[in-house]
Scaffold this motif. Structure first.
Motif, mmCIF file in Angstrom:
data_model
loop_
_atom_site.group_PDB
_atom_site.id
_atom_site.type_symbol
_atom_site.label_atom_id
_atom_site.label_comp_id
_atom_site.label_asym_id
_atom_site.label_seq_id
_atom_site.Cartn_x
_atom_site.Cartn_y
_atom_site.Cartn_z
ATOM 1 N N VAL A 298 1.198 11.663 -1.773
ATOM 2 C CA VAL A 298 1.962 10.701 -0.987
ATOM 3 C C VAL A 298 1.490 10.752 0.455
ATOM 4 O O VAL A 298 1.027 11.790 0.941
ATOM 5 N N ARG B 53 0.739 3.254 5.383
ATOM 6 C CA ARG B 53 0.888 4.091 4.187
ATOM 7 C C ARG B 53 0.016 3.606 3.029
ATOM 8 O O ARG B 53 -0.375 2.448 2.972
ATOM 9 N N ASP C 193 0.365 4.191 -1.182
ATOM 10 C CA ASP C 193 1.314 4.792 -2.118
ATOM 11 C C ASP C 193 0.662 5.820 -3.035
ATOM 12 O O ASP C 193 -0.552 5.929 -3.119
ATOM 13 N N ASN D 214 5.970 -2.906 1.394
ATOM 14 C CA ASN D 214 6.014 -1.821 0.425
ATOM 15 C C ASN D 214 5.382 -2.250 -0.904
ATOM 16 O O ASN D 214 5.817 -3.216 -1.517
ATOM 17 N N ARG D 215 4.342 -1.525 -1.324
ATOM 18 C CA ARG D 215 3.623 -1.781 -2.581
ATOM 19 C C ARG D 215 3.266 -3.272 -2.716
ATOM 20 O O ARG D 215 3.380 -3.874 -3.791
#
Length: 262
Positions: free
Chosen positions: A83, A121, A123, A202-203
């Motif tokens: 992560v 980020r 994932d 996110n994603r």
């Protein structure tokens, strides 16, 4: 090498404002550096943060100022299974890979207890280029609200890829009730796609593909603005160079890619 810049505006500008606009630091940080005698204008040390810089004058930082501002920034070719940030119980943080035996090139190895936040980020199920940094200027350049930096991904999917699906992926989808920005999406054949994005929901790519009936089986980030993964092997890391840092700062205010397929 310490930073230097030349003011090209028509009118004089406050020294701290020029430094902030150049992406070197915040105005508050500029005030502190100036008060410490670490900033010069035309080779002369300046003590007044309100000093005006004339067009054509050169502002420079002492080496000590540059070292204090740069912080620590590293590039990691993250494998799947790690992560990006602070892990939940049972998860492995990518920063654990920052060991001497995995390093490429020179530079100090970050301490095991040092906090290195991810700048954008990636994932747990994705791999590729991950930037970790304590440098606020780098973070603002990459993920700040006004950043124009794009990111490139190589994606393998299952399902039928048609021109209509590619067009929907490029423009017309929404996530969480908000329309997505136009994306560069290109069909490289045999279930291989290239995505170029200027946002990082996110994603996002996995969810975009779900919306058009495709399933992502592999996702690799290969570029963040002007910084490319290159031949850095999976699981290896290296320090961001001073030239790369300046390139990121410059790219944050000018479109680094044009969502094209080149």
């Amino acid at each position: 090498m310490a930073w230097s810049g030349v003011w090209r505006g028509d009118e004089p500008v406050r020294l701290n404002k020029f430094m902030a606009q150049s992406g070197v630091c915040s105005r508050r940080e500029a005030d502190g550096l100036i008060a410490s005698g670490l900033v010069t204008v035309e080779g002369v040390v300046v003590a007044d943060a309100g000093r005006k810089v004339e067009s054509g004058q050169t502002v420079a930082l002492a080496d000590a100022a540059q070292a204090a501002l740069d912080g620590v920034s590293v590039l990691l070719n993250k494998p799947t299974g790690y992560v990006s940030g602070q892990p939940e119980p049972g998860k492995i943080p990518a920063a654990r890979l920052l060991s001497a035996d995995r390093q490429v090139g020179l530079g100090a190895v970050p301490a095991s207890d040092q906090s290195l936040p991810p700048v954008g980020r990636l994932d747990e199920d994705s791999r590729g280029l991950l930037l970790l940094s304590t440098d606020g200027v780098v973070a603002k350049a990459v993920i700040g609200p006004l950043s124009e930096i794009d990111k490139e991904y190589r994606v393998r999917v299952r399902g039928e890829v048609t021109p209509a699906i590619i067009e929907r992926l490029r423009h017309g989808l929404e996530l969480d009730g908000r329309a997505l920005k136009p994306a560069g999406v290109f069909d490289n054949g045999k279930g291989r796609l290239k995505f170029i994005l200027k946002e990082g929901r996110n994603r996002q790519i996995r969810r975009m593909c779900d919306l058009v009936g495709l399933r992502v089986v592999d996702l690799q980030r290969t570029r963040i603005g002007p910084i490319k993964l290159g031949d850095l092997e999976e699981g290896r890391w290296r320090h961001l160079t001073a030239e790369e840092r300046q390139a990121l700062i410059a790219a944050s205010t000018a479109q680094s890619g044009h969502l094209d397929g080149d």
